[in-house]
Design a protein around this motif. Structure first.
Motif, PDB file in Angstrom:
ATOM      1  N   ILE A 167       0.835  -1.199   0.000  1.00 35.96           N
ATOM      2  CA  ILE A 167       0.000   0.000   0.000  1.00 35.96           C
ATOM      3  C   ILE A 167       0.872   1.252   0.000  1.00 35.96           C
ATOM      4  CG2 ILE A 167      -1.680   1.313   1.339  1.00 35.96           C
ATOM      5  CD1 ILE A 167      -2.911  -1.303   2.220  1.00 35.96           C
ATOM      6  N   VAL A 168       1.899   1.280   0.843  1.00 34.30           N
ATOM      7  CA  VAL A 168       2.792   2.438   0.893  1.00 34.30           C
ATOM      8  C   VAL A 168       3.507   2.608  -0.437  1.00 34.30           C
ATOM      9  CG1 VAL A 168       4.841   3.403   2.008  1.00 34.30           C
ATOM     10  CG2 VAL A 168       3.109   2.240   3.377  1.00 34.30           C
ATOM     11  N   GLN A 169       4.001   1.502  -1.000  1.00 30.20           N
ATOM     12  CA  GLN A 169       4.673   1.572  -2.299  1.00 30.20           C
ATOM     13  C   GLN A 169       3.710   2.020  -3.394  1.00 30.20           C
ATOM     14  OE1 GLN A 169       5.777  -2.091  -4.507  1.00 30.20           O
ATOM     15  NE2 GLN A 169       7.898  -1.397  -4.270  1.00 30.20           N
ATOM     16  N   GLY A 170       2.478   1.518  -3.345  1.00 28.88           N
ATOM     17  CA  GLY A 170       1.492   1.906  -4.342  1.00 28.88           C
ATOM     18  C   GLY A 170       1.151   3.383  -4.269  1.00 28.88           C
ATOM     19  N   ILE A 171       1.109   3.948  -3.052  1.00 22.72           N
ATOM     20  CA  ILE A 171       0.850   5.386  -2.904  1.00 22.72           C
ATOM     21  C   ILE A 171       1.992   6.184  -3.523  1.00 22.72           C
ATOM     22  CG2 ILE A 171       0.642   7.247  -1.225  1.00 22.72           C
ATOM     23  CD1 ILE A 171      -0.790   5.269   0.619  1.00 22.72           C
ATOM     24  N   GLN A 172       3.222   5.745  -3.286  1.00 24.82           N
ATOM     25  CA  GLN A 172       4.372   6.463  -3.839  1.00 24.82           C
ATOM     26  C   GLN A 172       4.407   6.377  -5.356  1.00 24.82           C
ATOM     27  OE1 GLN A 172       7.559   4.484  -1.791  1.00 24.82           O
ATOM     28  NE2 GLN A 172       7.338   5.718   0.078  1.00 24.82           N
ATOM     29  N   LEU A 173       4.013   5.222  -5.904  1.00 22.91           N
ATOM     30  CA  LEU A 173       4.036   5.019  -7.357  1.00 22.91           C
ATOM     31  C   LEU A 173       2.727   5.417  -8.024  1.00 22.91           C
ATOM     32  CD1 LEU A 173       5.760   1.492  -7.456  1.00 22.91           C
ATOM     33  CD2 LEU A 173       6.826   3.734  -7.797  1.00 22.91           C
ATOM     34  N   ARG A 174       1.740   5.788  -7.209  1.00 27.77           N
ATOM     35  CA  ARG A 174       0.400   6.094  -7.717  1.00 27.77           C
ATOM     36  C   ARG A 174      -0.166   4.904  -8.507  1.00 27.77           C
ATOM     37  NH1 ARG A 174      -1.185  11.161  -7.146  1.00 27.77           N
ATOM     38  NH2 ARG A 174      -2.720  10.957  -8.839  1.00 27.77           N
ATOM     39  N   ASP A 175       0.113   3.724  -8.002  1.00 27.13           N
ATOM     40  CA  ASP A 175      -0.392   2.483  -8.600  1.00 27.13           C
ATOM     41  C   ASP A 175      -1.636   2.065  -7.815  1.00 27.13           C
ATOM     42  OD1 ASP A 175      -0.897  -0.011  -9.638  1.00 27.13           O
ATOM     43  OD2 ASP A 175       1.198  -0.674  -9.609  1.00 27.13           O
ATOM     44  N   PHE A 176      -2.799   2.507  -8.268  1.00 26.27           N
ATOM     45  CA  PHE A 176      -4.022   2.301  -7.506  1.00 26.27           C
ATOM     46  C   PHE A 176      -4.488   0.846  -7.530  1.00 26.27           C
ATOM     47  CE2 PHE A 176      -4.139   6.762  -8.948  1.00 26.27           C
ATOM     48  CZ  PHE A 176      -4.091   7.368  -7.703  1.00 26.27           C
ATOM     49  N   SER A 177      -4.145   0.127  -8.580  1.00 31.86           N
ATOM     50  CA  SER A 177      -4.497  -1.298  -8.611  1.00 31.86           C
ATOM     51  C   SER A 177      -3.723  -2.063  -7.549  1.00 31.86           C
ATOM     52  CB  SER A 177      -4.221  -1.882  -9.997  1.00 31.86           C
ATOM     53  OG  SER A 177      -2.836  -1.769 -10.324  1.00 31.86           O
ATOM     54  N   GLN A 178      -2.475  -1.695  -7.299  1.00 31.18           N
ATOM     55  CA  GLN A 178      -1.680  -2.332  -6.246  1.00 31.18           C
ATOM     56  C   GLN A 178      -2.242  -1.974  -4.876  1.00 31.18           C
ATOM     57  OE1 GLN A 178       2.609  -2.158  -6.582  1.00 31.18           O
ATOM     58  NE2 GLN A 178       2.839  -1.787  -4.383  1.00 31.18           N
TER      59      GLN A 178
END
Length: 244
Positions: free
Chosen positions: A178-189
């Protein structure tokens, strides 16, 4: 709908089995944090709760502790303990935070279960010569197990959700995605990791619900069934269609 489909595809992607943190390892770490934290909290809270429920002493403190714990921000507690323990002891700091959050519901379930036992049952046990310790072990604890399991259930669900915050202080568990997805703006992750956490919470809740039903003594469940039978018959008569 496309985002949900992308999240499901992210979960079952072959890439989840590789990388620096495979999904199976993240799930295992998430569950390990949860199990260890709840176990340590139970070792502290269950004996204390039984003692409070049996003696009636310290109940006000337990109630105040349970109420105050609901006002503690989980994220703030995790970050505070990381600063207190030091960045080299993030695992110990995070675990301590989860334990502190798990103690109040388990404590409440333990003493409430003992307190809920009818006094005439306790008096009957004492009248046949049972000591105070025997009354606790053989009467109050078995009859209070359903409420204790309920407290463990509540604590486990709270911890399994809060362990997600560990992703902010270390590369552990499902919170890392979730933290990585927020940083990458990867909403599917982000959604995919959140869905896995939800599934874990639902499965754990189901297991505790089954355990809560299983620990009810047979005599108690039989008595409830007999008492509820007239009520069910009255309800059936009340809801039955009137003859035309």
């Amino acid at each position: 709908m496309n985002l949900f489909a992308d999240a499901v595809a992210w979960i079952f992607s072959p890439d989840r089995a590789t990388g620096s943190l495979p999904l199976s390892e993240a799930i295992g770490t998430h569950l390990a944090f949860t199990a260890v934290s709840v176990l340590i909290a139970a070792l502290v809270a269950v004996p204390a709760g039984w003692l409070i429920g049996h003696t009636g002493r310290g109940r006000e403190v337990a109630v105040a502790l349970s109420g105050a714990a609901r006002a503690v921000p989980s994220f703030g507690l995790v970050l505070l303990l990381v600063l207190v323990f030091g960045v080299t002891h993030k695992v110990a700091a995070s675990t301590t935070a989860f334990v502190l959050l798990a103690i109040p519901p388990i404590l409440a379930g333990a003493y409430a279960g003992v307190e809920a036992v009818e006094r005439r049952v306790v008096d009957g046990a004492r009248s046949v010569g049972m000591t105070s310790g025997q009354v606790l072990r053989k009467v109050e604890v078995p009859l209070g197990l359903p409420l204790l399991i309920g407290g463990l259930r509540s604590a486990t669900l709270q911890v399994v959700a809060t362990v997600t915050l560990a992703g902010y202080v270390g590369s552990w568990g499902l919170g890392f995605y979730i933290v990585q997805g927020i940083q990458l703006r990867d909403f599917s992750q982000i959604l995919g990791a959140a869905l896995v956490i939800v599934v874990l919470a639902v499965l754990l809740d189901l297991l505790f619900a089954l355990a809560e039903r299983a620990v009810v003594p047979r005599g108690v469940s039989a008595g409830r069934t007999q008492e509820d039978a007239p009520v069910r018959r009255r309800r059936r008569r009340a809801t039955a269609p009137s003859p035309t």
